[in-house]
Design a protein around this motif. Structure first.
Motif, short mmCIF file in Angstrom:
data_model
loop_
_atom_site.label_atom_id
_atom_site.label_comp_id
_atom_site.label_asym_id
_atom_site.label_seq_id
_atom_site.Cartn_x
_atom_site.Cartn_y
_atom_site.Cartn_z
N HIS A 88 -1.00 3.42 3.60
CA HIS A 88 -1.41 4.67 2.94
C HIS A 88 -0.95 5.89 3.72
N SER A 93 -3.46 -1.75 5.22
CA SER A 93 -3.73 -0.82 4.12
C SER A 93 -3.74 0.63 4.60
N ARG A 150 0.83 -1.21 0.00
CA ARG A 150 0.00 0.00 0.00
C ARG A 150 0.86 1.25 0.00
#
Length: 414
Positions: A169, A165, A33
């Motif tokens: 991010h 994730s 990610r």
């Protein structure tokens, strides 16, 4: 005592091997990610073109979808641990290549256009790898966890994926600002390598009952027939495909962060992680308090709410409102992810898990990249804000059509 363990929200994570899978998957997905966050930002800096962002998704989804059915056959006839570790090693190699592309030597010898082409080529390669490694994680769960704990294990698996994730991010955005593109990619290499050492502790997982290369097409067909015969599974993954395809506003976050909300890479990191943060919250709730009835109806309502949130995000010019809209969209998406994942695990026979997970990945996982491409194309044709509003509206139309055309899914319970 057995009843207490069965109903415990920690039943599956008490299994050591499953914990190693979760830890390895967390670090691995976090790295991927971060890579995806960086590549989106990097490509936009190189090109200043929303369509170029959409091409990232297309570069990965074409090989992933093209190879998915064959990959499912390979997974079912292979020893799964070895296949997974090979994929991890190839991801490490891809990340190292991106480190080289981001260096001063490449910048001094290639134009931005050719650097972008090099990035697309690497992402195409990761799409090939993903066709094999992605479904293996899900296929391995049933070999580690008793069937009675599969719903709990699925929720933990989804929670791990979402936690990784959002972390990837958010941290990716901050690292881009603090360490630059090359520093962020080096961090990605370290994370994926760490995942390898967690996953190497897993025991070998047996191959299925498929024999011989001559039966490849027959085995692929068997997986397809199973998915299309299982109406609840087909309905759930089809709904996800079209909802994410049209509601893929997340792909345009680099444009919102830089040009509309004007919040820079730090705000970009927060916006990128907002939906996943909402998903983590709801997955924790569902782990403690699993859905007991009317799961099909709740799935449809959750996807409809997701579409509304995407419309609000598209209209908003206020950072806080945009963040909250994405946060709630993630909570609603988390509900659909858990329901769909549970249906898949409970209804799939062990000897078909690779093929069924691969078919599912064609619908579900690749919908993100197709949505990214669709968002880039529509942003180019309609403008950024109208394209996001259009996508959210189409998601609502898909839900309405599914409500009336798929009563089996609407009435589904498990």
């Amino acid at each position: 005592m057995n009843s207490v363990l069965k109903n415990s929200p920690f039943a599956s994570v008490k299994i050591t091997e499953f914990r190693n899978l979760l830890l390895g998957r967390f670090v691995f997905i976090m790295g991927l990610r971060m890579m995806a966050t960086l590549v989106g930002w990097w490509i936009y800096l190189l090109t200043n073109d929303p369509f170029a962002i959409g091409l990232i998704g297309l570069s990965e989804v074409v090989p992933a979808v093209s190879l998915a059915l064959y990959a499912g056959h390979v997974i079912d006839q292979s020893e799964k641990k070895k296949l997974l570790l090979r994929g991890i090693i190839l991801y490490i190699i891809a990340a190292i290549i991106l480190v080289f592309i981001s260096g001063k030597f490449t910048a001094s010898h290639l134009s931005n256009h050719w650097i972008a082409i090099c990035i697309y080529t690497v992402i195409f390669g990761t799409g090939i790898i993903r066709a094999f490694t992605g479904p293996v994680f899900s296929a391995m769960i049933a070999y580690m966890v008793p069937r009675v704990h599969l719903q709990n294990a699925t929720t933990w698996s989804q929670g791990t994926w979402l936690s990784a994730s959002v972390t990837g991010h958010a941290v990716g955005g901050f690292l881009i600002a603090g360490a630059g593109i090359t520093g962020t990619l080096i961090t990605v290499c370290c994370l994926i390598t760490t995942a390898f050492f967690f996953l190497i502790k897993i025991k070998k997982k047996p191959a299925g009952n498929i024999k011989g290369v001559v039966r490849t097409w027959e085995s692929v067909n068997e997986g397809l027939r199973f998915v299309f015969k299982t109406k609840e599974l087909l309905g759930a993954i089809s709904l996800d495909l079209f909802a994410v395809l049209f509601g893929g506003a997340v792909a345009l976050i680099p444009i919102y962060a830089r040009d509309i909300l004007k919040v820079g890479p730090q705000g970009f990191g927060f916006l990128n992680g907002a939906a996943d943060l909402g998903s983590i919250f709801i997955v924790v709730i569902l782990t403690l308090f699993p859905l007991q009835k009317k799961q099909g109806k709740k799935l449809l309502l959750a996807v409809a709410g997701f579409g509304i949130c995407i419309i609000i995000f598209g209209i908003s010019k206020i950072f806080v409102l945009s963040f909250v809209a994405l946060l709630i969209s993630g909570m609603l998406d988390g509900i659909s992810v858990v329901i769909r994942g549970t249906i898949t695990q409970l209804k799939t026979p062990d000897n078909m898990r690779g093929r069924v997970m691969s078919v599912t990945s064609m619908f579900v996982n690749s919908s993100n990249e197709l949505g990214q491409f669709e968002s880039g194309v529509m942003a180019k044709l309609m403008g950024t804000v109208p394209s996001v509003i259009f996508g959210g509206s189409m998601t609502l139309l898909v839900v309405i059509a599914t409500w009336f055309k798929a009563p089996t899914l609407r009435k589904m319970e498990y």
